[in-house]
Design a protein around this motif. Structure first.
Motif, mmCIF file in Angstrom:
data_model
loop_
_atom_site.group_PDB
_atom_site.id
_atom_site.type_symbol
_atom_site.label_atom_id
_atom_site.label_comp_id
_atom_site.label_asym_id
_atom_site.label_seq_id
_atom_site.Cartn_x
_atom_site.Cartn_y
_atom_site.Cartn_z
ATOM 1 N N ILE A 1 0.878 -1.166 0.000
ATOM 2 C CA ILE A 1 0.000 0.000 0.000
ATOM 3 C C ILE A 1 0.914 1.214 0.000
ATOM 4 N N GLY A 2 0.646 2.181 -0.843
ATOM 5 C CA GLY A 2 1.409 3.417 -0.844
ATOM 6 C C GLY A 2 0.465 4.598 -0.750
ATOM 7 N N TYR A 3 0.867 5.614 -0.023
ATOM 8 C CA TYR A 3 0.069 6.837 0.025
ATOM 9 C C TYR A 3 0.961 8.035 0.298
ATOM 10 N N TRP A 4 0.459 9.203 -0.098
ATOM 11 C CA TRP A 4 1.202 10.460 -0.017
ATOM 12 C C TRP A 4 0.978 11.106 1.337
ATOM 13 N N VAL A 5 2.072 11.615 1.927
ATOM 14 C CA VAL A 5 1.993 12.280 3.230
ATOM 15 C C VAL A 5 2.834 13.554 3.225
ATOM 16 N N ASN A 6 2.498 14.461 4.114
ATOM 17 C CA ASN A 6 3.252 15.710 4.255
ATOM 18 C C ASN A 6 4.556 15.512 5.019
ATOM 19 N N ASP A 7 4.567 14.595 5.980
ATOM 20 C CA ASP A 7 5.727 14.397 6.845
ATOM 21 C C ASP A 7 6.003 12.897 6.970
ATOM 22 N N ILE A 8 6.946 12.396 6.184
ATOM 23 C CA ILE A 8 7.226 10.959 6.152
ATOM 24 C C ILE A 8 7.687 10.452 7.511
ATOM 25 N N ALA A 9 8.586 11.169 8.179
ATOM 26 C CA ALA A 9 9.108 10.711 9.471
ATOM 27 C C ALA A 9 7.996 10.598 10.507
ATOM 28 N N ALA A 10 7.128 11.586 10.569
ATOM 29 C CA ALA A 10 6.027 11.559 11.540
ATOM 30 C C ALA A 10 5.055 10.425 11.237
ATOM 31 N N GLU A 11 4.753 10.219 9.969
ATOM 32 C CA GLU A 11 3.818 9.144 9.607
ATOM 33 C C GLU A 11 4.442 7.779 9.845
ATOM 34 N N ALA A 12 5.741 7.626 9.583
ATOM 35 C CA ALA A 12 6.423 6.356 9.852
ATOM 36 C C ALA A 12 6.395 6.047 11.348
ATOM 37 N N ALA A 13 6.585 7.069 12.178
ATOM 38 C CA ALA A 13 6.524 6.879 13.634
ATOM 39 C C ALA A 13 5.112 6.481 14.058
ATOM 40 N N ARG A 14 4.113 7.115 13.464
ATOM 41 C CA ARG A 14 2.713 6.775 13.772
ATOM 42 C C ARG A 14 2.428 5.328 13.398
ATOM 43 N N LEU A 15 2.878 4.923 12.210
ATOM 44 C CA LEU A 15 2.674 3.540 11.778
ATOM 45 C C LEU A 15 3.404 2.563 12.699
ATOM 46 N N GLY A 16 4.615 2.929 13.122
ATOM 47 C CA GLY A 16 5.371 2.081 14.043
ATOM 48 C C GLY A 16 4.615 1.845 15.342
ATOM 49 N N ALA A 17 3.991 2.891 15.857
ATOM 50 C CA ALA A 17 3.211 2.769 17.089
ATOM 51 C C ALA A 17 1.980 1.890 16.905
ATOM 52 N N LEU A 18 1.529 1.758 15.660
ATOM 53 C CA LEU A 18 0.357 0.923 15.353
ATOM 54 C C LEU A 18 0.742 -0.513 14.995
ATOM 55 N N GLY A 19 2.033 -0.835 15.097
ATOM 56 C CA GLY A 19 2.479 -2.188 14.800
ATOM 57 C C GLY A 19 3.002 -2.385 13.394
ATOM 58 N N TYR A 20 3.336 -1.293 12.716
ATOM 59 C CA TYR A 20 3.911 -1.324 11.370
ATOM 60 C C TYR A 20 5.304 -0.680 11.416
ATOM 61 N N PRO A 21 6.310 -1.365 11.951
ATOM 62 C CA PRO A 21 7.636 -0.756 12.098
ATOM 63 C C PRO A 21 8.329 -0.528 10.755
ATOM 64 N N THR A 22 9.186 0.483 10.723
ATOM 65 C CA THR A 22 10.000 0.762 9.543
ATOM 66 C C THR A 22 11.023 -0.356 9.378
ATOM 67 N N PHE A 23 11.186 -0.864 8.151
ATOM 68 C CA PHE A 23 12.209 -1.888 7.925
ATOM 69 C C PHE A 23 13.140 -1.546 6.777
ATOM 70 N N ALA A 24 12.894 -0.462 6.072
ATOM 71 C CA ALA A 24 13.801 -0.031 5.010
ATOM 72 C C ALA A 24 13.910 1.483 5.054
ATOM 73 N N THR A 25 15.136 1.989 4.988
ATOM 74 C CA THR A 25 15.366 3.429 5.024
ATOM 75 C C THR A 25 16.375 3.820 3.943
ATOM 76 N N ALA A 26 16.403 5.107 3.647
ATOM 77 C CA ALA A 26 17.442 5.709 2.805
ATOM 78 C C ALA A 26 18.107 6.744 3.698
ATOM 79 N N GLY A 27 19.220 6.381 4.284
ATOM 80 C CA GLY A 27 19.826 7.243 5.298
ATOM 81 C C GLY A 27 18.914 7.241 6.504
ATOM 82 N N THR A 28 18.399 8.406 6.857
ATOM 83 C CA THR A 28 17.484 8.499 7.993
ATOM 84 C C THR A 28 16.020 8.577 7.557
ATOM 85 N N THR A 29 15.769 8.550 6.250
ATOM 86 C CA THR A 29 14.404 8.666 5.748
ATOM 87 C C THR A 29 13.745 7.289 5.669
ATOM 88 N N PRO A 30 12.620 7.100 6.365
ATOM 89 C CA PRO A 30 11.911 5.826 6.278
ATOM 90 C C PRO A 30 11.378 5.613 4.857
#
Length: 76
Positions: free
Chosen positions: A4-33
């Motif tokens: 699933i892909g969707y557009w967001v204003n703040d990738i880091a904030a949305e990745a953190a929100r998803l992580g808290a919901l049980g969807y942890p980040t597993f691939a990054t480009a530098g510090t960008t989720p």
């Protein structure tokens, strides 16, 4: 795998929100989720609303400055 892909204003904030919901980040480009993975192997791709991707212009939300016809001859 399902993606699933969707557009967001703040990738880091949305990745953190998803992580808290049980969807942890597993691939990054530098510090960008780049990708988050959830239950059942569902992969979530967060797309930056402020980054032009000419080959995907027809997928941007209408309010984005990058929305419109895709530029298929672009290097991106």
């Amino acid at each position: 795998m399902h993606q699933i892909g969707y557009w967001v204003n703040d990738i880091a904030a949305e990745a953190a929100r998803l992580g808290a919901l049980g969807y942890p980040t597993f691939a990054t480009a530098g510090t960008t989720p780049l990708l988050n993975r959830g239950p059942g192997g569902t992969v979530v791709e967060l797309c930056d609303l402020h980054s032009d991707r000419p080959s995907l212009r027809d997928l941007f939300p209408p309010e984005s400055e990058f929305a419109g016809e895709p530029l298929l001859d672009s290097a991106l």
